[in-house]
Structures are given as C-alpha cells and as structure tokens.
Write an enzyme that holds these catalytic residues in place. Structure first.
Site, mmCIF file in Angstrom:
data_model
loop_
_atom_site.group_PDB
_atom_site.id
_atom_site.type_symbol
_atom_site.label_atom_id
_atom_site.label_comp_id
_atom_site.label_asym_id
_atom_site.label_seq_id
_atom_site.Cartn_x
_atom_site.Cartn_y
_atom_site.Cartn_z
ATOM 1 N N CYS A 2 2.856 -8.508 -14.734
ATOM 2 C CA CYS A 2 3.558 -9.610 -14.085
ATOM 3 C C CYS A 2 4.687 -9.135 -13.172
ATOM 4 O O CYS A 2 5.339 -8.130 -13.460
ATOM 5 C CB CYS A 2 4.153 -10.523 -15.130
ATOM 6 S SG CYS A 2 2.985 -11.104 -16.343
ATOM 7 N N ARG A 27 0.792 -3.988 -9.092
ATOM 8 C CA ARG A 27 1.022 -3.908 -10.529
ATOM 9 C C ARG A 27 -0.099 -4.555 -11.326
ATOM 10 O O ARG A 27 -0.178 -4.359 -12.529
ATOM 11 C CB ARG A 27 2.351 -4.573 -10.870
ATOM 12 C CG ARG A 27 3.525 -3.916 -10.177
ATOM 13 C CD ARG A 27 4.790 -4.661 -10.432
ATOM 14 N NE ARG A 27 5.246 -4.444 -11.793
ATOM 15 C CZ ARG A 27 6.142 -3.524 -12.132
ATOM 16 N NH1 ARG A 27 6.664 -2.762 -11.224
ATOM 17 N NH2 ARG A 27 6.519 -3.379 -13.376
ATOM 18 N N TRP A 75 -0.080 -11.818 -15.115
ATOM 19 C CA TRP A 75 -1.185 -11.081 -15.755
ATOM 20 C C TRP A 75 -1.336 -11.720 -17.121
ATOM 21 O O TRP A 75 -0.464 -11.598 -17.976
ATOM 22 C CB TRP A 75 -0.801 -9.604 -15.862
ATOM 23 C CG TRP A 75 -1.892 -8.691 -16.305
ATOM 24 C CD1 TRP A 75 -2.919 -8.194 -15.549
ATOM 25 C CD2 TRP A 75 -2.047 -8.108 -17.608
ATOM 26 N NE1 TRP A 75 -3.698 -7.359 -16.303
ATOM 27 C CE2 TRP A 75 -3.188 -7.290 -17.566
ATOM 28 C CE3 TRP A 75 -1.345 -8.202 -18.807
ATOM 29 C CZ2 TRP A 75 -3.642 -6.564 -18.670
ATOM 30 C CZ3 TRP A 75 -1.792 -7.480 -19.908
ATOM 31 C CH2 TRP A 75 -2.927 -6.677 -19.828
ATOM 32 N N ASN A 100 8.551 -12.528 -17.330
ATOM 33 C CA ASN A 100 7.717 -11.377 -17.703
ATOM 34 C C ASN A 100 7.991 -11.073 -19.164
ATOM 35 O O ASN A 100 9.130 -11.170 -19.606
ATOM 36 C CB ASN A 100 8.095 -10.129 -16.898
ATOM 37 C CG ASN A 100 7.638 -10.210 -15.460
ATOM 38 O OD1 ASN A 100 6.967 -11.160 -15.071
ATOM 39 N ND2 ASN A 100 8.009 -9.220 -14.671
ATOM 40 N N GLY A 101 6.964 -10.651 -19.880
ATOM 41 C CA GLY A 101 7.161 -10.315 -21.293
ATOM 42 C C GLY A 101 6.410 -11.280 -22.178
ATOM 43 O O GLY A 101 5.580 -12.072 -21.703
ATOM 44 N N GLU A 483 -9.474 12.471 -18.462
ATOM 45 C CA GLU A 483 -8.869 11.785 -17.318
ATOM 46 C C GLU A 483 -9.951 11.396 -16.301
ATOM 47 O O GLU A 483 -9.912 10.302 -15.729
ATOM 48 C CB GLU A 483 -7.789 12.685 -16.694
ATOM 49 C CG GLU A 483 -7.128 12.176 -15.433
ATOM 50 C CD GLU A 483 -6.442 10.808 -15.560
ATOM 51 O OE1 GLU A 483 -6.257 10.309 -16.669
ATOM 52 O OE2 GLU A 483 -6.116 10.252 -14.494
ATOM 53 N N LYS A 487 -10.733 7.588 -15.094
ATOM 54 C CA LYS A 487 -10.730 7.163 -13.685
ATOM 55 C C LYS A 487 -12.011 6.397 -13.373
ATOM 56 O O LYS A 487 -11.974 5.363 -12.724
ATOM 57 C CB LYS A 487 -10.628 8.367 -12.731
ATOM 58 C CG LYS A 487 -9.285 9.035 -12.646
ATOM 59 C CD LYS A 487 -8.258 8.296 -11.820
ATOM 60 C CE LYS A 487 -7.433 7.389 -12.642
ATOM 61 N NZ LYS A 487 -6.367 7.899 -13.466
ATOM 62 N N GLU A 490 -11.951 2.979 -15.006
ATOM 63 C CA GLU A 490 -10.954 2.078 -14.429
ATOM 64 C C GLU A 490 -11.430 1.444 -13.132
ATOM 65 O O GLU A 490 -11.253 0.257 -12.925
ATOM 66 C CB GLU A 490 -9.657 2.849 -14.123
ATOM 67 C CG GLU A 490 -8.788 3.112 -15.320
ATOM 68 C CD GLU A 490 -7.545 3.920 -14.952
ATOM 69 O OE1 GLU A 490 -6.459 3.562 -15.395
ATOM 70 O OE2 GLU A 490 -7.664 4.924 -14.211
ATOM 71 N N HIS A 506 -22.449 17.259 -32.245
ATOM 72 C CA HIS A 506 -22.080 16.458 -33.414
ATOM 73 C C HIS A 506 -22.231 14.967 -33.154
ATOM 74 O O HIS A 506 -21.577 14.152 -33.792
ATOM 75 C CB HIS A 506 -20.645 16.786 -33.839
ATOM 76 C CG HIS A 506 -20.461 18.209 -34.232
ATOM 77 N ND1 HIS A 506 -21.131 18.766 -35.297
ATOM 78 C CD2 HIS A 506 -19.737 19.211 -33.682
ATOM 79 C CE1 HIS A 506 -20.793 20.041 -35.401
ATOM 80 N NE2 HIS A 506 -19.960 20.346 -34.418
ATOM 81 N N LYS A 605 -0.648 -1.956 -13.323
ATOM 82 C CA LYS A 605 -0.070 -0.649 -13.000
ATOM 83 C C LYS A 605 0.941 -0.231 -14.048
ATOM 84 O O LYS A 605 1.000 0.922 -14.460
ATOM 85 C CB LYS A 605 0.594 -0.746 -11.621
ATOM 86 C CG LYS A 605 1.251 0.539 -11.148
ATOM 87 C CD LYS A 605 0.208 1.536 -10.724
ATOM 88 C CE LYS A 605 0.779 2.876 -10.351
ATOM 89 N NZ LYS A 605 -0.234 3.937 -10.482
#
Ligand code: G6P
Length: 610
Positions: A2, A27, A75, A100-101, A483, A487, A490, A506, A605
């Site tokens: 947000c 964001r 968001w 926000n929060g 990573e 990526k 995402e 395994h 973000k």
C-alpha cells in the site's frame, strides 16, 4: 504494498496526488483512490480497482477540484479487490482516511462502532479507523485530539492520514509500524509513505518515528511523540539521487536495473576499499570496535535478501572463520532462538521497511545481541535508523518488484563484510587483498554477464510454454539457484524449485521428464565434478538441461544439454556474476508470456505488513 500520498496547499492537489500514486506503483497494489475536500467543504472521492492510470482517467473525466486531499494504492489484506474496499474510507461524509498496515482488533472495534450506529460499507480493517475518529470527534475539540484518542485504541500496525471537512486545511497523520514521511513545501505541505512519491514537489523531509502523531497544515507542522510530547524532528534534505527517473531506453524497469548492475556494484565499492583490505568505515561509526568482538553472525532477511544472506553464510564460515546462522525473519520473530555469545545481528533488506525483518531487528534488542548491522539500500529507512551499524548498498532506486541490482549489491556488501570481520579472525593479509582484487574486478565481470542478454533471450522460448522447472546449484551457487527460481516464479508465474544438486536423488529426480527443464548453475571449483555427475543423473532420465557454466568447465552442448558459457571469474565472486544470466532468463521468459514484469500479480515491492 500500500502507498499513501497527501497534500494541503493553496493550489489544486489532485495532480500532485496522482503523480505521487504513480511513483508508488512499483510497490505493488490492486486498487487506488483519491479523496479531496472541495471548495464547498464537501468530500469528493474517486476509487478504482486496477491501475492508477484508470483512476487518473476517471478523475480527468470528472475532475476533483480541491486544495487538500489524500490518496492511496491498496494491496488487499482484509477484504477482496473491490472499489468498495479501496481507500480512502469515509465516515458520515465528514472524515476521510487512508491507511497502511493492519488493525488487529478491527473486529471488536467494528462491533462497538456498529452498536453506536455506524454503517460499514467495506470489509476492510481501515474503515473502523474512519468511524472511530468520527466518533471521537464528537467529544474532542478538534481533529488532532480525535485522532490521538482514536489511535490509542488501535492494535496492530498503521500509517494513517486523516482529513475532516470541518477543518479543511489540516491533515492529521499517525505512525505506528508503517513508515510515513512529511514533505515540506512553501505555503504547502505533504505526506507520503515513501519520499519517492513527493520528489516532484519537495526535497525537504521529516521522517516520523514510531508512535508519532503529526498535525500538518499548509504553513505549519507539529509533531507529538508516543508520550504526547511536542517534539522537533530533523529536516532531511533529499539528495535527489533516489529519484527513480524513467525507464530510459529500456522496456521495463527490471531490464534497466539488470543493466545498471555494473554501475551499481561500482558505486557499492567506491571509497570503501584500500589496495589490500576493506575499510571498516563502510559499515558506519564504531564498526571496528564491534567487529573485533564478534564471534557469531546471525543473519535475518526475507525473499531475495534472504538468498543474499545464504550466500554470505558460505563466505563468512569458510573465509572469515566466524560461525553464521541465517533465518527467515517471519520465522525468527516468533520462535525462541539461542543467542550465541558475542553475536552480531545482520539484517538484509532492500527497502529497510519489511515488517518481519524490522520486527526481528527490534526483537533482537531484547535478546542480548552484541550489536546490529543492516545491509540496506534506503538510507532513511527504519532499519538504518534503528541499527547500530549500517552498510548502504548504493544500488539507487529499484523500481521493478523483482529485486535485481539490490541483490547483487547486497552480495557485494556481504563479501566486504566477510573481509571486514575476517581480518579480526585470522584472515591473512594475502587473502584479504586477493578478495579485494576480485571485488575490484567485479564491475567489469558484471558487464560481461549483462552482455549475455541476446544469447539468453534466444533460450527463453524453450521455457515459455513449460509449467514447471528445476534449478540446481552446489555450494555458494545453491542460493543463486534459489534466487533464479524465485525470479522465474515472480515474473513469469512458472513454477520453479531450487535444489542443492546433491539432493536430486532424494526426491526431485522423480519429476524429471522432457516437460521439466533443468537449469544448472555450475561453479568452477572442486564441486564441479560432483555437479557433472548430477547433470548425468538428469540426462539419463531424459531431462532437458541448461547449464550456465564457466567456459573452462568444459561442458559441451548436445541434443539434451544446452550450455551457456558465462565469463570466467574468480570463484569468490561467481555467485554475484552468475546471478545476472538467471535474472535475464526470467525476464525474457516473462516477456514471451506477456506478464506484467515490473508489477507482477499479487506481489509487493516492500511488504510492510505481516
Ligand atoms: C518483497 C519483494 C521481494 C523482496 C522482499 C524483501 O517480497 O517482492 O523482492 O526480496 O520483499 O524485501 P526487502 O526490502 O526487505 O529486501
């Protein structure tokens, strides 16, 4: 996540608010809204699901004309992505709130407010703030007093901005757990959750601290701390370097940021190395004294930053002779952990505001750590302000949600930390200067890696129609494989998993067939031969392999094996260099799939809520 923008001025503010929201788009959000108080002292509000541009189009068609306003990108947490749930939330056409929060006691507050006759129009936790302030305003002298009374009843995290038609020049803001900054203008003042939103209108900022409530008028700002005492907070002049600028010649911020890595890494290193070692000053005042005493390092981070920490563990234990543990912040903060004697707590965070990492840092202060260091990209962030030491990664603003240059500069900083700690723990001068040489060579190696873009673009079609993929690495390249997988997930929404190559037999070997491309990040060290055996295990089962390897590793392409030669570099910096082709691969696959590369669905973000 947000975003908040607010303005009180003599000029019309809707343009400023929309520009601010555009700057916060990176964001991550799913709906947006603006409310203003018009010249007739009436609240006018427009909200839309989807992009800020849709909101801007709606406001262009039906202008919001007023000199005070608040705006928000949401968001979704409580309640779905609907116009009714988008902020600002209003109470009785008098109070407007953005937030926000997360308000944790929203259910009990909602019941109390409903009993008082308030009608809720959304499913959000935020709407309780609007009604609560409205209710408090009946018995308090002004909006400031009403907000102070209301926030005392809130549990959870909030950064909130409130306006009231009865007091139409004033914004009241409150911060607890979600960052807020006040921007100072001439005859006008602003608020935002991130200074980036306000750079077109001011360079003078006041960062609110936890528990602060501020009264923001056109020509004055008054701040009250958590004990309700009037306080002066420093005014910080932004150097403007943090302005994201545009995408330049690039189609997406992510591609721009991948290409910026050689420059970003160069800037991370600048004036922080001597010919033979790393200068402790890079970590802030008092670093030498603290580093001399460190016997254990505890790293805490989330997401991509966590992967950087995983690489650092290999470096710190093998080169700096110091034990190191690493944990995901959301796990660390909710379990009882053992604190080794003389432990340094290291948080790694691009934004410096990630809620879980920040909470872990705060928790660590009660647990007996020797000191704290943050590796961070935002100098004004909460983590930098609340840590004993800070290493600034100097990557410049990173706008693409999928982190790229922040990651490689974090790794660069962590390798420097390895030398800085190692020199007090028996790392030889020779070893220190060898690492310094590798670091000095790094920007040029990053340039070579970025230059692989075309070759990697040619590989991308092989992945675009696949649903799953596997990434393998060994040693300090295992976190790089993780990573790479993150990526791809995402931004291309392809399911990707990473394994330490030795774990293949395994379990994951059962998944191998021609529909499951396998990407291998090959080190050029003693583990190479072991990795080659793992590659053969996949080939024997008909898997399609893509090996990213040093040309000296002597892999040969054939029907089932595609080799991408990455430039030769010292083993110590290889995790940083090999990250680049993996970033490029995910980017070009996403391009073919047509996803929203810079703002992938459902992601934010900077995750400032739990
Ligand atoms: C979000 C972002 C990731 C990032 C993570 C941690 O999930 O989408 O890209 O790695 O937060 O963020 P931080 O700012 O703490 O590094």
């Amino acid at each position: 996540m947000c975003g908040i923008v607010g303005a009180t001025s003599e000029r019309r503010v809707s343009g400023i608010l929309l520009e601010g929201l555009k700057r916060l788009e990176y964001r991550g959000y799913d709906s947006a809204g603006v409310a203003i108080i018009d010249n007739a002292k009436k609240l006018q509000s427009t909200r839309r699901t989807g992009k800020v541009q849709e909101l801007a189009d709606a406001i262009n068609a039906n202008p919001l004309d007023g000199t005070i306003g608040i705006a928000h990108t949401r968001w979704a947490t409580h309640g779905g992505v609907t116009e009714a749930n988008a902020h600002p939330h209003l109470s009785e056409s008098e109070i407007a709130v953005v937030h926000n929060g997360i308000i944790e006691n929203h259910e009990s507050l909602r019941e109390q407010l409903q009993a008082l006759g308030y009608e809720f129009k959304s499913q959000t936790d935020t709407e309780v703030i609007a009604h609560l302030i409205h209710h408090e305003s009946k018995t308090h002298e002004d909006l400031l007093a009403a907000v102070k009374a209301a926030v005392r009843q809130l549990e959870g995290a909030y950064g909130t901005v409130v306006m009231d038609t009865k007091d139409p020049e004033r914004l009241v803001v409150a911060r607890s757990g979600s960052p807020l900054v006040i921007g100072l203008g001439i005859g006008e003042n602003f608020v935002a959750s991130d200074q980036l939103a306000l750079l077109p209108v001011t360079r003078q900022f006041i960062y609110l601290e936890e528990g602060d409530v501020a009264d923001v008028n056109r020509t004055s700002v008054q701040i009250f701390d958590s004990n309700d005492q009037r306080v002066e907070r420093n005014v910080v002049e932004s150097d403007g370097n943090y302005d994201a600028g545009g995408k330049g010649e690039y189609r997406h911020f992510m591609l721009k940021e991948i290409h910026e890595q050689p420059i970003a890494v160069r800037s991370t290193l600048e004036n922080r190395l001597s010919d033979t070692t790393v200068l402790d000053d890079a970590f802030g005042k008092g670093a030498s004294e603290l580093f001399k005493t460190v016997e254990h390092v505890q790293i805490i981070a989330c997401g991509t930053s966590y992967h950087a920490g995983m690489v650092a563990r290999y470096w710190l234990e093998s080169l700096a002779n110091v034990s190191c543990s690493i944990e995901i912040a959301s796990e660390f903060r909710y379990r009882k952990s053992y604190v080794h004697p003389n432990s340094l707590l290291v948080t790694i965070s691009q934004s410096g505001e990630t809620a879980d990492t920040l909470a872990a840092l705060r928790l660590s202060k009660e647990l007996g750590y020797k000191g704290s260091l943050t590796i961070c990209n935002v100098a004004t962030s909460s983590m930098v302000r609340e840590s004993d030491l800070a290493f600034m990664t100097r990557a410049g603003a990173e706008i693409g949600v999928a982190s790229t240059k922040a990651f490689t500069t974090q790794l660069t900083g962590l390798l420097m930390l390895t030398v800085a700690l190692g020199k007090y723990r028996g790392m030889s001068e020779q070893q220190q200067s060898a690492i310094v040489k590798s670091l000095q060579a790094l920007p040029a190696k990053m340039e070579e890696a970025v230059a692989l873009a075309e070759e990697i673009e040619a590989l991308a079609p092989d992945f675009a129609n696949k649903e799953h993929s596997l990434f393998l690495g060994r040693g300090n390249q295992y976190p790089i494989a993780m990573e790479g997988a993150l990526k791809l997930k995402e931004i291309s929404y392809i399911h990707a998993e990473a394994y330490a190559a030795g774990e293949l037999k395994h379990g994951p070997l059962a998944l191998i067939d021609e529909e499951m491309p396998v990407i291998v990040v090959a080190p050029n060290n003693e583990l190479l031969e072991k990795l080659k055996s793992n590659v053969e295990e996949v080939r024997a089962r008909g898997g399609l392999m893509y090996v990213f390897a040093d040309k000296n590793a002597r892999f040969k392409s054939d029907d089932t094996l595609n080799v991408l030669n990455v430039c030769h570099c010292d083993e110590i910096i290889a995790p940083i260099v090999y990250t680049v082709p993996l970033q490029l691969l995910s980017y070009y696959v996403a391009i073919i799939k047509g996803t929203d590369v810079d703002q992938p669905r459902n992601l934010a973000k900077s995750v400032t809520v739990e």
